[in-house]
Design an enzyme around this catalytic site. Structure first.
Site, mmCIF file in Angstrom:
data_model
loop_
_atom_site.group_PDB
_atom_site.id
_atom_site.type_symbol
_atom_site.label_atom_id
_atom_site.label_comp_id
_atom_site.label_asym_id
_atom_site.label_seq_id
_atom_site.Cartn_x
_atom_site.Cartn_y
_atom_site.Cartn_z
ATOM 1 N N CYS A 1 7.654 -35.610 -38.800
ATOM 2 C CA CYS A 1 6.962 -36.869 -38.539
ATOM 3 C C CYS A 1 5.476 -36.575 -38.379
ATOM 4 C CB CYS A 1 7.518 -37.549 -37.294
ATOM 5 S SG CYS A 1 7.320 -36.598 -35.771
ATOM 6 N N HIS B 1 4.617 -26.696 -31.137
ATOM 7 C CA HIS B 1 4.181 -27.432 -32.326
ATOM 8 C C HIS B 1 2.658 -27.332 -32.436
ATOM 9 C CE1 HIS B 1 3.436 -30.513 -35.199
ATOM 10 N NE2 HIS B 1 3.582 -31.581 -34.429
ATOM 11 N N CYS C 1 0.074 -33.832 -38.108
ATOM 12 C CA CYS C 1 1.173 -32.866 -37.928
ATOM 13 C C CYS C 1 1.662 -32.274 -39.247
ATOM 14 C CB CYS C 1 2.353 -33.536 -37.234
ATOM 15 S SG CYS C 1 1.900 -34.503 -35.793
#
EC number: 2.3.1.16
Length: 387
Positions: free
Chosen positions: A373, A343, A91
């Site tokens: 995160c 995302h 991520c």
């Protein structure tokens, strides 16, 4: 040591992954479009003067495989002499791309880099081809590889109720829609070609993922998505599945001045940390604390935060432990976040940094912090200072 500055930052609209605007657009094309756009917006910098391109992408297979950074650069007709590399920290990939470029500039090994990231989650799903080592469960809980269950764990540990999650998710959509309506995203979104519901080719200049009709009452009717019996995390309180790209032009401050380019912000500090994979969503807390320590700042010095909303159950414990619960509406994700915008994994680090820069300018604050995160237990953070 050279000062690192952000000269420009842009993104595509966020398209729905299921039958959305970019269903017929490839990840390389989204990336190349932004590369061309950044260079066109900053003509004082010749493309041949770029020292490197750092591009984040998580699922590096199919159209995103074989070094998508280089493929996109070739599509964008960036001179062949300019190298390009694809970066993967899950991520945090495109924020890691920014960090990699910043370090090159700090050490004098580069003067100008193009950074960013992409993820087409409609064409290359997050789970495509994933094959965890069977022995990993001896060291790490098997559920640590299931992001939704790690969010459930954080919610239980920190007393985050279903009602709190629903309220935060509704806020994300409301804020993102208000930002769209007011034109707050206008400076960062580059109109991008796609197809509407009827298959007609058109230019999109808005995020189609936002659901302005979202209410707490509607969210309360959704079933738990990951733990059907005892869970509190739903699809509505999780980051949306979307397709998109984001990009930034990063330079040494001295080179920007030489070219007459006005820096928007300095990279004040950077940090990346590890944490327990079972609570991977907690990574922003130690990452932010380390970045602030490196910058010689405290939480109270930061005027605005962009914290990636993987899940409401994940971001709320981070906000709580950074001492920001009472300041959510003054400082946190003021234009909404990933619950509303989505995302796209490799894109999000550059996306939240881009949104942060615009918010810092709009709110006239000196310092901003972007953090996220990272699956399997990491956190990444960047402190920016307006120039």
């Amino acid at each position: 040591m050279e000062q690192v500055v952000i000269v420009d930052a842009i993104r595509t609209p966020m398209g729905r992954s299921k039958g959305g605007a970019f269903r017929n657009v490839r990840a390389e094309d989204l990336s190349a479009h932004l590369m061309r756009s950044l260079l066109a917006r900053n003509p004082a910098l010749e493309a041949a003067a770029l020292d490197d391109i750092y591009w984040g992408c998580v699922q590096q297979t199919l159209e995103q495989g074989f070094n998508i950074a280089r493929n996109a650069a070739l599509l964008a007709e960036v001179p062949h002499s300019v190298p390009a590399v694809t970066v993967n920290r899950l991520c945090g990939s495109s924020m890691q791309a920014l960090h990699d470029a910043a370090r090159m500039i700090m050490t004098g090994d580069a003067q100008a880099c193009l950074v960013g990231g992409v993820e087409h989650m409609g064409h290359v799903p997050m789970s495509h081809g994933v094959d965890f080592h069977p022995g990993l469960s001896r060291n790490v809980a098997k559920a640590a590889g299931m992001m939704g269950l790690t969010a459930e764990m954080l919610a239980r540990m920190h007393g985050i109720s279903r009602e709190m999650q629903d309220a935060f998710a509704a806020r994300s959509h409301a804020r993102a829609w208000a930002a769209t309506q007011s034109g707050a995203f206008k400076n960062e979104i580059i109109p991008t070609g796609g197809h509407d519901a009827d298959g007609v080719l058109k230019q999109f200049n808005y995020d189609e993922v936002i659901r302005p009709e979202t209410t707490v009452e509607a969210l309360a009717t959704l079933r738990p998505a990951f733990d059907p019996v005892n869970g509190t995390v739903t699809a509505g309180t999780s980051s949306a599945l979307s397709d998109g790209a984001a990009a930034m032009l990063v330079m040494s401050e001295s080179r920007a001045h030489e070219l007459g380019l006005k820096p928007r912000a300095r990279v004040r500090s950077m940090a990346v940390v590890g944490c327990d994979p079972s609570i991977m969503g907690y990574g922003p807390v130690p990452a932010s604390k380390l970045a602030l320590k490196k910058a010689g700042l405290s939480v109270s010095d930061i005027g605005v935060f962009e914290m990636n909303e993987a899940f409401a159950a994940q971001i709320l414990p981070c906000i709580k432990d950074l001492g920001l619960i009472e300041q959510i509406d003054e400082k946190i994700n003021l234009n909404g976040g990933a619950i509303a915008l989505g995302h796209p994994l490799g894109c999000s680090g550059a996306r939240i940094s881009t949104t942060l820069l615009n918010l810092m300018e709009h709110k006239d604050v000196q310092f901003g912090l972007a953090t996220m995160c990272i699956g399997l237990g990491q956190g990444i953070a960047t402190v920016f200072e307006r120039v």
